[in-house]
Design a protein around this motif. Structure first.
Motif, PDB file in Angstrom:
ATOM      1  N   VAL A 217       0.918  -1.170  -0.039  1.00  0.00           N
ATOM      2  CA  VAL A 217      -0.061  -0.150  -0.033  1.00  0.00           C
ATOM      3  C   VAL A 217       0.879   1.391   0.019  1.00  0.00           C
ATOM      4  CG1 VAL A 217      -1.844  -1.187   1.143  1.00  0.00           C
ATOM      5  CG2 VAL A 217      -0.138   0.015   2.534  1.00  0.00           C
ATOM      6  N   GLY A 218       2.188   1.261   0.089  1.00  0.00           N
ATOM      7  CA  GLY A 218       2.991   2.187  -0.081  1.00  0.00           C
ATOM      8  C   GLY A 218       2.791   2.967   1.254  1.00  0.00           C
ATOM      9  N   ALA A 219       2.579   4.579   1.068  1.00  0.00           N
ATOM     10  CA  ALA A 219       2.317   5.341   2.294  1.00  0.00           C
ATOM     11  C   ALA A 219       1.146   5.716   2.514  1.00  0.00           C
ATOM     12  CB  ALA A 219       3.227   6.552   2.096  1.00  0.00           C
ATOM     13  N   ALA A 220       0.039   4.979   2.118  1.00  0.00           N
ATOM     14  CA  ALA A 220      -1.188   5.240   2.084  1.00  0.00           C
ATOM     15  C   ALA A 220      -1.757   5.197   3.442  1.00  0.00           C
ATOM     16  CB  ALA A 220      -2.091   4.114   1.217  1.00  0.00           C
ATOM     17  N   TYR A 221      -1.297   4.379   4.425  1.00  0.00           N
ATOM     18  CA  TYR A 221      -1.662   4.376   5.900  1.00  0.00           C
ATOM     19  C   TYR A 221      -1.090   5.112   6.848  1.00  0.00           C
ATOM     20  CZ  TYR A 221      -4.641   0.449   3.971  1.00  0.00           C
ATOM     21  OH  TYR A 221      -5.343  -0.130   3.389  1.00  0.00           O
ATOM     22  N   VAL A 222       0.242   5.820   6.263  1.00  0.00           N
ATOM     23  CA  VAL A 222       0.990   6.695   7.233  1.00  0.00           C
ATOM     24  C   VAL A 222       0.289   7.716   7.989  1.00  0.00           C
ATOM     25  CG1 VAL A 222       3.210   7.849   7.202  1.00  0.00           C
ATOM     26  CG2 VAL A 222       3.017   5.737   5.900  1.00  0.00           C
ATOM     27  N   ASP A 223       0.306   7.641   9.233  1.00  0.00           N
ATOM     28  CA  ASP A 223      -0.251   8.631   9.796  1.00  0.00           C
ATOM     29  C   ASP A 223      -1.848   9.186   9.920  1.00  0.00           C
ATOM     30  OD1 ASP A 223       2.132   9.424  11.197  1.00  0.00           O
ATOM     31  OD2 ASP A 223       2.887  10.758   9.583  1.00  0.00           O
ATOM     32  N   GLN A 224      -2.675   8.084   9.175  1.00  0.00           N
ATOM     33  CA  GLN A 224      -3.690   7.901   9.132  1.00  0.00           C
ATOM     34  C   GLN A 224      -4.620   7.448  10.299  1.00  0.00           C
ATOM     35  OE1 GLN A 224      -5.590   9.184   6.181  1.00  0.00           O
ATOM     36  NE2 GLN A 224      -3.655  10.025   5.761  1.00  0.00           N
ATOM     37  N   PRO A 225      -5.832   7.958  10.721  1.00  0.00           N
ATOM     38  CA  PRO A 225      -6.602   7.406  11.887  1.00  0.00           C
ATOM     39  C   PRO A 225      -7.000   6.137  11.609  1.00  0.00           C
ATOM     40  CG  PRO A 225      -7.899   8.695  10.264  1.00  0.00           C
ATOM     41  CD  PRO A 225      -6.406   8.977   9.908  1.00  0.00           C
ATOM     42  N   GLU A 226      -7.431   5.284  12.647  1.00  0.00           N
ATOM     43  CA  GLU A 226      -7.298   3.990  12.577  1.00  0.00           C
ATOM     44  C   GLU A 226      -8.632   3.541  11.889  1.00  0.00           C
ATOM     45  OE1 GLU A 226      -8.706   1.385  16.345  1.00  0.00           O
ATOM     46  OE2 GLU A 226      -6.557   1.470  16.565  1.00  0.00           O
ATOM     47  N   GLU A 227      -9.559   4.171  11.865  1.00  0.00           N
ATOM     48  CA  GLU A 227     -10.625   3.839  10.959  1.00  0.00           C
ATOM     49  C   GLU A 227     -10.467   3.926   9.609  1.00  0.00           C
ATOM     50  OE1 GLU A 227     -11.151   8.339  12.105  1.00  0.00           O
ATOM     51  OE2 GLU A 227     -10.629   6.583  13.085  1.00  0.00           O
TER      52      GLU A 227
END
Length: 581
Positions: A217-227
């Protein structure tokens, strides 16, 4: 050929004849009449309790029954003597040709010797391992995996149609914790410094999973909220852990027929359907449980819950299936899972649990009893803890796992065959000490070596005989003149071989594969004893120089032993060795 079953049939036929003659009353229940090896081999080859179990219903003295029965039995060519002992036991000594017949049958049957139709094709589900998909398998799972796999093989050998099943516990809070742990490794793969809070999984085994998630997923989830990422990472992490678990099982030689996901029960109506099945039987109600026995927790308060009337099916207390807030208890999906197994049409179910699940046994049995209207038995086998030692000291935890010793740690130290055999050298509900040094010793005290050495010794004899020009294929050995196998040590070895079919049926009926390991150790002991006597008495050696006929008879006996050892090891999932190095 099961000589014990054959002689039991002879005993029951003789009892029927005595009844027809008026010596015994008609209609006696013979189901408890047994024929088995005597506790002391000096007393004979077999013993029967017939007179003891029939004395009370027949209103006769046990010795009178035993004496009348003895007269009938000695009329059969297979029975050399029948002696009444003690209060009424009957000890039988078999004619020598009986044991030669056993040897010949083994050589003619090969690895089919001992197979039975006891199971009659009945379908049985054996669920084992079923570890939470949150990390690699640890040593406790190893014991459960070996026990369950050997039990499944044993039941298959006894004629059952066996399904080996793994229940994936992917529906609880632990998989959310796994997802959060993998997410931390994912951030770490992106160069961030991370700390693992209490309750997460800090093992190094998640490093690769975090890197694999980054690759996907690359950086898609970096520093994103849990939901944003929790559900996707949970599925990704669970799949990765199950791949790891499958690899661990493969290292141990364990192959599952079916993997069943707990998550598939949620949101599909399957839990509701199972509880409706109980409700239709009048077993679901709204009520308040009594406070727990012993010291009552300070935060305990009586709350109305949806309860399963499990006490109607042997449990100690009724069990909640839905909490006061409307969410399911842990028990509810387990009920649904077992309902699914009942609905699949199995004739019997076996669950292999760790020792920490002891409190779960009665409620789960109650659920299956209720769901199947008492028609499908559930046997729950608990495997006790394994204590690991190396160099006399407790074996330390795995750095890779973080908190425990893994299956891979054990197998890497001693190999899968040793691991499997040693795990079956104690009954499943007894604690097991696993000493890495002792299980590799070449001594009688190491049952793995002792059994494998017996098999290797026979293989050595076969090679030397072939080099001497003596035909030792099974067909030739089966056709050899075996009448010369009369020495007490030879008879004792043949008699031990003859116990194999009976032992298998007992082990399958009691769901105790450790009995196979115990028997193989005893059989190996008889082989080694005869071998050692041959060092002092040349006439007992398996290979007789310049006497091919005698050699073939003695080698036939040894070969029969190796057939049984090889078959037994196969049931345990252990590869027999051809030579010791």
């Amino acid at each position: 050929m099961n000589i014990y079953a054959d002689i039991r049939a002879l005993v029951t036929d003789a009892l029927d004849a005595l009844a027809a003659e008026g010596v015994l009353p008609e209609g006696l229940d013979l189901s408890n009449v047994a024929v088995e090896p005597p506790r002391d081999p000096l007393h004979g080859d077999m013993a029967t309790n017939a007179a003891m179990v029939l004395a009370k219903p027949a209103k006769m003295k046990p010795r009178d029954i035993a004496s009348a029965l003895a007269e009938k039995l000695v009329a059969d060519d297979r029975v050399e003597t029948a002696d009444v002992a003690g209060p009424g036991f009957l000890n039988l000594r078999m004619a020598k040709p009986v044991w030669a017949g056993v040897v010949r049958t083994v050589l003619e049957s090969g690895d089919a010797f001992g197979r039975s139709e006891m199971g009659k094709g009945r379908r049985i589900n054996v669920e084992y391992v079923s570890a939470n998909p949150t990390g690699p398998l640890h040593v406790g799972h190893t014991r459960g995996a070996v026990f369950g796999d050997a039990l499944a093989a044993l039941l298959d050998f006894a004629g059952y149609d066996v399904t080996r099943e793994y229940y994936i516990n992917d529906g609880g809070a632990q998989v959310d914790t796994l997802a959060r742990s993998v997410y931390l490794r994912y951030l770490e793969a992106h160069g961030q410094d991370v700390a693992f809070p209490d309750g997460t999984y800090p093992g190094d085994y998640l490093v690769e999973v975090g890197e694999a998630l980054k690759a996907k997923v690359g950086a898609a989830y970096v520093d994103q909220p849990e939901e944003v990422w929790l559900e996707a990472v949970r599925d990704f992490a669970t799949d990765a852990m199950m791949d790891l678990i499958r690899e661990d099982l493969a290292v141990l030689g364990v192959q599952m027929d079916r993997f069943f996901s707990e998550k598939s029960l949620y949101g599909t109506g399957r839990i509701e359907a199972a509880l409706k099945a109980l409700d239709d039987r009048g077993l679901i109600y709204e009520g308040v449980l009594e406070p727990p026995k012993g010291k009552v927790p300070e935060d305990w308060e009586p709350r109305e819950q949806t309860l399963f009337r499990s006490t109607d099916h042997g449990d100690d207390v009724d069990r909640p299936v839905k909490k006061s807030d409307g969410s399911w208890t842990y028990f509810a999906p387990d009920i649904a899972y077992h309902f699914d197994k009942v609905e699949r049409g199995y004739d019997a179910l076996i669950d292999v649990f760790g020792a920490d699940h002891g409190g779960y046994v009665k409620r789960m049995k109650a659920a299956v009893s209720a769901l199947s209207d008492g028609k499908v038995p559930l046997d729950i086998k608990l495997t006790q803890l394994v204590k690991l030692y190396k160099n006399g000291e407790p074996f330390k935890m795995s750095k890779r796992a973080g908190t425990f010793v893994t299956l891979r740690d054990v197998v890497d130290q001693v190999g899968p065959d040793v691991t499997r055999f040693v795990m079956l050298t104690r009954k499943n509900d007894a604690p097991l000490d696993f000493d890495f040094d002792k299980v590799l010793e070449q001594s009688k005290d190491n049952p793995v070596f002792y059994v494998q050495y017996a098999h290797a010794r026979v293989k050595s004899v076969l090679r030397k005989a072939a080099e001497a020009g003596i035909a030792v294929d099974d067909a030739t050995l089966a056709g050899a003149d075996l009448s010369g196998l009369t020495h007490p040590a030879e008879v004792a070895l043949a008699a031990k071989v003859a116990e194999w079919p009976r032992l298998l049926e007992i082990a399958a009926r009691t769901h105790e594969p450790h009995r196979v390991a115990f028997y193989l150790y005893e059989l190996a002991g008889e082989l080694h004893a005869l071998w050692n006597r041959g060092n002092e008495e040349p006439a007992l050696r398996f290979l007789q120089e310049d006497d091919p006929a005698t050699s073939q008879a003695k080698i036939a006996l040894a070969r029969a032993v190796s057939v049984v050892i090889s078959t037994g090891l196969g049931i345990l999932g252990v590869t027999p060795v051809e030579e010791m190095r």
